[in-house]
Design a protein around this motif. Sequence first.
Motif, short mmCIF file in Angstrom:
data_model
loop_
_atom_site.label_atom_id
_atom_site.label_comp_id
_atom_site.label_asym_id
_atom_site.label_seq_id
_atom_site.Cartn_x
_atom_site.Cartn_y
_atom_site.Cartn_z
N LEU A 70 0.82 -1.21 0.00
CA LEU A 70 0.00 0.00 0.00
C LEU A 70 0.85 1.26 0.00
O LEU A 70 0.58 2.21 -0.75
CB LEU A 70 -0.94 0.00 1.21
N ASP A 71 1.89 1.30 0.84
CA ASP A 71 2.75 2.49 0.88
C ASP A 71 3.35 2.77 -0.49
O ASP A 71 3.42 3.92 -0.94
CB ASP A 71 3.88 2.30 1.90
N ASP A 72 3.76 1.71 -1.16
CA ASP A 72 4.38 1.85 -2.48
C ASP A 72 3.37 2.35 -3.51
O ASP A 72 3.67 3.23 -4.33
CB ASP A 72 4.98 0.51 -2.92
N VAL A 73 2.16 1.81 -3.48
CA VAL A 73 1.18 2.22 -4.48
C VAL A 73 0.73 3.66 -4.27
O VAL A 73 0.52 4.41 -5.23
CB VAL A 73 -0.03 1.26 -4.50
N ALA B 280 0.93 16.77 -6.27
CA ALA B 280 -0.07 15.71 -6.11
C ALA B 280 -0.26 15.44 -4.62
O ALA B 280 0.69 15.46 -3.86
CB ALA B 280 0.39 14.44 -6.82
N VAL B 281 -1.50 15.20 -4.24
CA VAL B 281 -1.81 14.84 -2.86
C VAL B 281 -2.62 13.55 -2.88
O VAL B 281 -3.59 13.43 -3.63
CB VAL B 281 -2.59 15.98 -2.14
N VAL B 282 -2.16 12.58 -2.10
CA VAL B 282 -2.85 11.29 -2.03
C VAL B 282 -3.20 11.00 -0.57
O VAL B 282 -2.33 10.98 0.29
CB VAL B 282 -1.98 10.14 -2.58
N GLN B 283 -4.46 10.83 -0.32
CA GLN B 283 -4.94 10.50 1.02
C GLN B 283 -4.90 8.98 1.19
O GLN B 283 -5.34 8.24 0.31
CB GLN B 283 -6.36 11.01 1.19
N GLU C 69 -5.31 8.79 9.94
CA GLU C 69 -5.55 9.46 8.68
C GLU C 69 -4.34 10.31 8.31
O GLU C 69 -3.86 11.11 9.10
CB GLU C 69 -6.80 10.35 8.77
N ARG C 70 -3.85 10.14 7.09
CA ARG C 70 -2.69 10.93 6.66
C ARG C 70 -2.66 11.03 5.15
O ARG C 70 -3.38 10.33 4.45
CB ARG C 70 -1.39 10.31 7.17
N ILE C 71 -1.82 11.93 4.69
CA ILE C 71 -1.71 12.17 3.26
C ILE C 71 -0.25 12.17 2.85
O ILE C 71 0.65 12.33 3.67
CB ILE C 71 -2.35 13.51 2.86
N VAL C 72 -0.03 11.98 1.57
CA VAL C 72 1.31 12.02 0.99
C VAL C 72 1.32 13.08 -0.11
O VAL C 72 0.39 13.14 -0.93
CB VAL C 72 1.70 10.65 0.40
N LEU C 73 2.34 13.93 -0.11
CA LEU C 73 2.50 14.94 -1.15
C LEU C 73 3.64 14.55 -2.07
O LEU C 73 4.65 13.99 -1.64
CB LEU C 73 2.81 16.32 -0.53
#
Length: 338
Positions: free
Chosen positions: A102-105, A121-124, A228-232
Amino acid sequence: MSEERRLDVLRAIVEDYVLTREPVGSRVLAERHRLGVSPATIRNDMAALEEDGYIAQPHTSAGRIPTDKGYRLFVDRLSTVKPLSSPERRAIETFLSEAVDLDDVVARAGRLLAQLTGQVAVVQYPSLRRSGLRHLELVPVGDRRLLVVIITDTGRVEQRTLEVAAGPDEATLAELRSRLNAVAAGKRLAELGQGFAEVAEQFRPEHQDLARSLALLVEETLSEESEERIVLAGTANLARVGMRFEHALRPVLEALEEQVVLLGLLTEMAAESGVSVRIGHETQLEGLAETSVVTSGYGNEGDSVALIGSIGPTRMDYPGTIASVRAVARYLSRVLTA
């Protein structure tokens, strides 16, 4: 003045401003676009658009630029969104399908969208509350502890430790595992309570407390908000010369660092179906007043578990950004639910 012609003039102003990053004048519009009217008529249309707040004149004797209101009308009246090419779609699917977890995708999806749009890009991460259970694993750890591994249908893996009065035998543990998985598979938090209660009643009295404790642990884990967290991705894109904000870049970067605030914005946008677009002050975040945010949900069809989006200046390529966000969200859903 024809409303359709006014929309054509606004559309031409938006497209030219996005392309050139320079205020647009009536003569330039007449030369570049087949509007079928004279520059004088275009000037009258532009004056009406300015009076209605759709465009503005940044400097004396300069051309016009779109306002937030103008961009909103442009986006709302978009009749076509340019599709991605077949090679682009194949590249997205291949790149995401090669992810190992999941972290990789999530990281790949972010990098891919940032590259496609040239923006941030922001991915929740998939919400535990909105995820369903794929599998529950119970592993004895010593005589009085159980490691509970919760795997959601979006690939999230959560591990919790449960203290038990006495370690259950292997047969009881296998039956617990089997019955809980059978009743929980694919169900979300709101659907688990009744099924878990019925499972507990099926065991001998000495094992009912353990079954209830396991059920409670799973429910508490799925109801947690702290995860809950997001990746930029692509934040460096904001520093490109072509990106150029009207004012300072620093407020934008500071707003992106406030992940709790950004999560709040995404939560609001999650309530909107399909692709959602917030333009400028519509974000209600001072630091993002010069940006637009385009998001789409991903997950099970018609039932998203999180959002993916693109953040860039209000002067962005809306059709291209919308197409990219929609495409990456679609392939991300396929990978996670495969």
